[in-house]
Design an enzyme around this catalytic site. Structure first.
Site, PDB file in Angstrom:
ATOM      1  CG  HIS A  23      44.143  53.916  52.144  1.00 51.48           C
ATOM      2  ND1 HIS A  23      43.734  52.838  52.876  1.00 51.48           N
ATOM      3  CD2 HIS A  23      44.904  53.423  51.140  1.00 51.48           C
ATOM      4  CE1 HIS A  23      44.238  51.741  52.350  1.00 51.48           C
ATOM      5  NE2 HIS A  23      44.946  52.059  51.302  1.00 51.48           N
ATOM      6  CG  ASP A  34      41.182  54.453  54.724  1.00 55.23           C
ATOM      7  OD1 ASP A  34      40.607  54.097  53.687  1.00 55.23           O
ATOM      8  OD2 ASP A  34      42.318  54.053  55.064  1.00 55.23           O
TER       9      ASP A  34
HETATM   10  C1  XLS Z   1      45.736  46.194  49.137  1.00 52.66           C
HETATM   11  C2  XLS Z   1      46.791  46.786  49.935  1.00 52.66           C
HETATM   12  C3  XLS Z   1      46.414  48.084  50.632  1.00 52.66           C
HETATM   13  C4  XLS Z   1      47.654  48.783  51.090  1.00 52.66           C
HETATM   14  C5  XLS Z   1      47.487  50.232  51.349  1.00 52.66           C
HETATM   15  O1  XLS Z   1      45.814  45.042  48.738  1.00 52.66           O
HETATM   16  O2  XLS Z   1      47.228  45.845  50.856  1.00 52.66           O
HETATM   17  O3  XLS Z   1      45.536  47.840  51.674  1.00 52.66           O
HETATM   18  O4  XLS Z   1      48.175  48.193  52.238  1.00 52.66           O
HETATM   19  O5  XLS Z   1      47.046  50.914  50.242  1.00 52.66           O
END
Ligand code: XLS
Ligand code: NI
Ligand code: NI
Length: 443
Positions: free
Chosen positions: A99, A102
């Site tokens: 993300h 991140d």
């Molecule tokens: C959360 C989601 C997130 C997505 C990406 O539950 O899995 O991690 O994969 O935003």
């Protein structure tokens, strides 16, 4: 400088190895059904769980001990990039995913945030020049910051909609810059808390408008990658609009988006929706919409997204069955959207966890491939539906009959004979295939 000094490159040593820092079943070069494990499995490390998360949970502070703990701000962000590429190389993973938030801290303004992004994106790009690890996908985090309290593209506040558009615009540019294979949309807060304050129709229409603008912008900048919706029924919102694959597909069809979108299917999201992982994969596959996978597992005793590393061989087998039946994942991959448990707080655990997941999926792959080669399920299913290969059944599937003719057929029947579905027998066969595969690799 090395962040994981005590760890060397993880090699395949085979099932009899007792070395905790070695693969027992995942052999990237080994060919299974004509392709190497590395090519089929397309493993990916999730940046947020492995480099950003610290083990915080709703009741307690972070527990993780990481070699970059003494750093802050942009220095921390840079150290994480260095550590990330060290881990990718040592684990020999072909992909990673992140993300926006991140990789770099948010600034006081959007402009500052973008500047921070640019510095780190530039650094990642440099690393990618010499690394074999590619970007499976990136995404914009539109759920953590308080501005998304009521949603992002489904917020009642048009300024938030605009801000979210700016974030995705930047994300698409980053995807282009880094040569991403896909771009992901997980609608973290795209849903509602209560219908009492919600204009559901406007919110869904707006979400579709948002996606269309994303498609347009991608075209404009020449970013030609699959967009992936990641269904999840709940958490953090009480009801998320991309509840499951079937709901997401209806949305994409209604708003004319099926040409651009596929699904990123997460195991734990499937179970939260009251489905199995393989159900979601199957639903996507038979509709030509299987894009990628967030490989993790939930806890059947807990009602939230525990994001555990996927160590369940049975589940991985059934997942790989769907993936192989799909002809592979194409540009998708198996992204470990999985975190080490809060009690597994040492840096070594990051390696143990990935090794465990990669090995468990390698076994799943082998078993699934054998099941397909031997046509175990296929021949049973073919037989089970054989009444559609001739006579009235063939007329039904060829669309050559009518209620009138079917009534005539029914009136002439003296008895209707069904055959057993053989559930228990088939489950025993799966067990046998798993055990046979395990004994063949250990032999
Ligand atoms: C959360 C989601 C997130 C997505 C990406 O539950 O899995 O991690 O994969 O935003
Ligand atoms: Ni996910
Ligand atoms: Ni999730």
């Amino acid at each position: 400088m090395a962040y994981f000094e005590n760890i060397n490159k993880i090699e395949f040593e085979g099932a009899s190895s007792k070395n905790p820092f070695a693969f027992k079943y995942y052999n990237p070069e080994e060919s299974v059904g004509g392709q190497t494990m590395e090519e089929i499995l397309r493993f990916s490390v999730a940046y947020w769980h492995t480099f950003t998360a610290d083990g915080t949970d709703p009741f307690g502070a972070g527990t993780a001990i990481r070699p970059w703990d003494n750093l802050k701000g942009m220095d921390l962000a840079k150290a994480r990039v260095e550590a990330a590429f060290e881990l990718f190389e040592k684990l020999n993973v072909p992909f990673f995913a992140f993300h926006d938030v991140d990789i770099a801290p948010e600034g006081r303004t959007l402009k500052e945030t973008n500047e921070n992004q640019d510095v780190i994106l530039g650094m990642i790009k440099e690393y990618m020049k010499t690394s074999k690890t590619k970007l499976l996908w990136n995404t914009a985090n539109m759920f953590t910051n308080p501005r998304y309290v009521h949603g992002a593209a489904t917020s009642p506040n048009a300024d938030v909609f605009a801000y979210s558009a700016a974030k995705v615009k930047k994300g698409l540019e980053a995807a282009k810059e880094l040569g991403a294979e896909n771009y992901v949309f997980w609608g973290g807060r795209e849903g509602y808390e209560t219908l009492l304050n919600t204009n559901m129709k406007l919110e869904q229409d707006n979400l579709a408008r948002f996606f269309h603008m994303a498609v347009d912008y991608a075209k404009e900048i020449g970013l030609n990658v699959p967009f992936l919706i990641e269904p999840k029924p709940k958490e953090p919102t009480k009801h998320q609009y991309d509840f499951d694959v079937a709901t997401g597909l209806a949305f994409l069809q209604k708003y004319d988006l099926t040409d651009y979108f596929k699904f990123n299917i997460e195991a734990n999201h499937a179970t939260l929706a009251g489905h199995t992982f393989e159900h979601e994969l199957r639903t996507a596959r038979i509709n030509g919409m299987l894009g990628s996978v967030d490989a993790n597992q939930g806890d059947t005793l807990l009602g939230w997204d525990t994001d555990e590393f996927p160590t369940d061989i049975y589940s991985n087998t059934l997942a790989m069955y769907e993936i192989l039946k799909n002809g592979g994942l194409g540009k998708g991959g198996l992204n470990f959207d999985a975190k080490v448990r809060r009690g597994s707080f040492e840096a070594d655990d990051l390696f143990h966890a990935h090794i465990a997941g990669m090995d468990a999926f390698a076994i799943g792959l082998k078993v699934a491939n054998k099941l397909i080669e031997d046509k175990v399920l296929d021949s049973f299913i073919e037989d089970r539906y054989s009444s559609y290969n001739e006579g009235i059944g063939l007329a039904i599937v060829e669309g050559r009959t009518s209620f009138r003719e079917l009534e005539n057929h029914a009136l002439q029947l003296t008895e209707i004979r069904n055959t057993s579905g053989r559930t228990e027998r088939l489950k025993a066969v799966i067990n046998q295939y798993i055990l046979e595969t395990l004994s063949s690799v250990t032999a």
